[in-house]
Write a protein that holds these residues in place. Structure first.
Motif, PDB file in Angstrom:
ATOM      1  N   ILE A   1       0.837  -1.210   0.000  1.00  0.00           N
ATOM      2  CA  ILE A   1       0.000   0.000   0.000  1.00  0.00           C
ATOM      3  C   ILE A   1       0.865   1.250   0.000  1.00  0.00           C
ATOM      4  O   ILE A   1       0.615   2.202  -0.741  1.00  0.00           O
ATOM      5  CB  ILE A   1      -0.955  -0.009   1.210  1.00  0.00           C
ATOM      6  CG1 ILE A   1      -2.049  -1.069   1.002  1.00  0.00           C
ATOM      7  CG2 ILE A   1      -1.567   1.364   1.425  1.00  0.00           C
ATOM      8  CD1 ILE A   1      -3.057  -1.138   2.119  1.00  0.00           C
TER       9      ILE A   1
ATOM     10  N   LYS B   1      -8.288   2.681  -4.910  1.00  0.00           N
ATOM     11  CA  LYS B   1      -9.418   1.763  -4.782  1.00  0.00           C
ATOM     12  C   LYS B   1      -9.478   0.724  -5.903  1.00  0.00           C
ATOM     13  O   LYS B   1     -10.054  -0.348  -5.714  1.00  0.00           O
ATOM     14  CB  LYS B   1     -10.733   2.549  -4.754  1.00  0.00           C
ATOM     15  CG  LYS B   1     -11.116   3.022  -3.364  1.00  0.00           C
ATOM     16  CD  LYS B   1     -12.461   3.728  -3.377  1.00  0.00           C
ATOM     17  CE  LYS B   1     -12.886   4.111  -1.966  1.00  0.00           C
ATOM     18  NZ  LYS B   1     -14.057   5.029  -1.986  1.00  0.00           N
TER      19      LYS B   1
ATOM     20  N   GLU C   1      -7.144  -1.044  -6.984  1.00  0.00           N
ATOM     21  CA  GLU C   1      -6.389  -2.220  -6.554  1.00  0.00           C
ATOM     22  C   GLU C   1      -6.766  -2.672  -5.150  1.00  0.00           C
ATOM     23  O   GLU C   1      -6.633  -3.840  -4.812  1.00  0.00           O
ATOM     24  CB  GLU C   1      -4.898  -1.904  -6.575  1.00  0.00           C
ATOM     25  CG  GLU C   1      -4.321  -1.800  -7.959  1.00  0.00           C
ATOM     26  CD  GLU C   1      -2.888  -1.330  -7.887  1.00  0.00           C
ATOM     27  OE1 GLU C   1      -2.004  -2.169  -7.699  1.00  0.00           O
ATOM     28  OE2 GLU C   1      -2.666  -0.104  -7.995  1.00  0.00           O
ATOM     29  N   TYR C   2      -7.178  -1.699  -4.345  1.00  0.00           N
ATOM     30  CA  TYR C   2      -7.541  -2.000  -2.962  1.00  0.00           C
ATOM     31  C   TYR C   2      -8.949  -1.491  -2.701  1.00  0.00           C
ATOM     32  O   TYR C   2      -9.133  -0.412  -2.141  1.00  0.00           O
ATOM     33  CB  TYR C   2      -6.562  -1.361  -1.981  1.00  0.00           C
ATOM     34  CG  TYR C   2      -5.151  -1.868  -2.123  1.00  0.00           C
ATOM     35  CD1 TYR C   2      -4.708  -2.928  -1.331  1.00  0.00           C
ATOM     36  CD2 TYR C   2      -4.271  -1.319  -3.042  1.00  0.00           C
ATOM     37  CE1 TYR C   2      -3.415  -3.418  -1.453  1.00  0.00           C
ATOM     38  CE2 TYR C   2      -2.986  -1.801  -3.182  1.00  0.00           C
ATOM     39  CZ  TYR C   2      -2.565  -2.844  -2.382  1.00  0.00           C
ATOM     40  OH  TYR C   2      -1.282  -3.329  -2.507  1.00  0.00           O
TER      41      TYR C   2
ATOM     42  N   ALA D   1      -9.935   0.148   0.493  1.00  0.00           N
ATOM     43  CA  ALA D   1      -9.230   1.336   0.976  1.00  0.00           C
ATOM     44  C   ALA D   1     -10.215   2.410   1.407  1.00  0.00           C
ATOM     45  O   ALA D   1     -11.255   2.616   0.783  1.00  0.00           O
ATOM     46  CB  ALA D   1      -8.309   1.879  -0.109  1.00  0.00           C
TER      47      ALA D   1
ATOM     48  N   THR E   1      -6.687   4.591   5.288  1.00  0.00           N
ATOM     49  CA  THR E   1      -5.694   3.839   4.525  1.00  0.00           C
ATOM     50  C   THR E   1      -4.685   4.796   3.905  1.00  0.00           C
ATOM     51  O   THR E   1      -3.471   4.603   3.992  1.00  0.00           O
ATOM     52  CB  THR E   1      -6.378   3.033   3.399  1.00  0.00           C
ATOM     53  OG1 THR E   1      -7.500   2.336   3.931  1.00  0.00           O
ATOM     54  CG2 THR E   1      -5.409   2.065   2.765  1.00  0.00           C
TER      55      THR E   1
END
Lengths: 161, 161
Positions: A39, A64, A66-67, A70, A74
């Motif tokens: 991250i 967001k 990829e995550y 989040a 984060t």
DNA sequence: ATTAAATATGTTGCGCCGCAACAAAATTAT
DNA sequence: ATAATTTTGTTGCGGCGCAACATATTTAAT
């Protein structure tokens, strides 16, 4: 290879900026036994996606993809981490963040910010630092942190080249 | 009578600061045919209630005792007005506002901010300005506005007096 | 390996900052 | 008086930033 500032005369391969920033971060974290997590890497990469300061929520949006989980914390945690070890700076007048181009030196946070293209170039001018230190000292003030943000027009955006 | 900055060695009668600030404002507004309304007066007085930068919503809270209908725009409009004519400054790193102690001169916004007592002293140091201008010029940058905010400890708050 | 400690991330929720947009009131100019 | 300008009232919203707690992950100790 050193990191170029935003107003370098010659165009540069910006991917090199990103790669170098990640390399430097990796090394610094290794030296200090800190964790350069995915991250944090991703956030640093996003910040280095350009020489324009980027807001936390813009980072969040990009993150967001990829995550998906989040959330603001984060991002802010990653930002705090990166600031703490001196890899990024916060531009106070913009509520935004930009990669540090002097990650090794002692940095005081001097920035030229173009109002037209949004690029921010970091300075490390001892004469500015000295002038501030001296002026503060004359009033008996113990200067600890400097925030110098100069807005204007960069070489590419100013009228007469 | 000039406005003292926050770190004057001798204590001062702060009511004089407020009175002077209001007098200056009254004169400037008269010269420019602008309206120094009660609300604007009150907001300026509240900002000058101390040498510590104050936030917009703190101003709002205080304003409500006299203007129960005051809302955020009430305050921000007054702030915009006062900034526009150079009577107050915004401290970017604090999201707060402070009275200008150089209302007549061309001001660039140089501040020493005490992390202990919160007081902010305005500087108008040409050597800082010159150093910034020169450094910017060397990169071909056209500097238009400077934001210089130095945090540290004021004479009263630093360890050794 | 197991457990404990430390660190990092997920999740919820909230408070502050700042202003757009429209309505009403007050002031100034005609 | 009337119109034009300026100021203020009112509603509502979006961005910024983080506290607090839960969960997961990594590292250290046994």
């Amino acid at each position: 290879m050193p990191l170029p500032h935003a107003f370098t005369v010659e165009p540069h391969d910006h991917q090199d900026c990103i790669d170098t920033a990640i390399d430097v971060a990796t090394q610094i974290c290794a030296e200090r036994s800190m964790r350069f997590t995915k991250i944090r890497q991703r956030v640093l990469t996003l910040i280095w996606s350009g020489h324009q300061p980027i807001g936390a929520y813009a980072i969040l949006e990009a993150l967001k993809s990829e995550y998906p989980r989040a959330a603001p914390p984060t991002v802010y945690r990653a930002l705090d981490f990166l600031i703490e070890i001196g890899l990024i700076h916060r531009i106070e007048s913009m509520n935004a963040f930009v990669g540090c181009t002097h990650p090794d030196e002692r940095h005081t946070g001097q920035f030229l910010i173009c109002e037209s293209c949004g690029a921010a170039a970091e300075l490390d001018d001892p004469s500015i630092n000295d002038a501030v230190q001296r002026s503060a000292g004359e009033l008996g003030f113990l200067a600890q942190r400097q925030m110098i943000e100069v807005t204007g027009l960069c070489p590419d955006c100013r009228p007469n080249g």
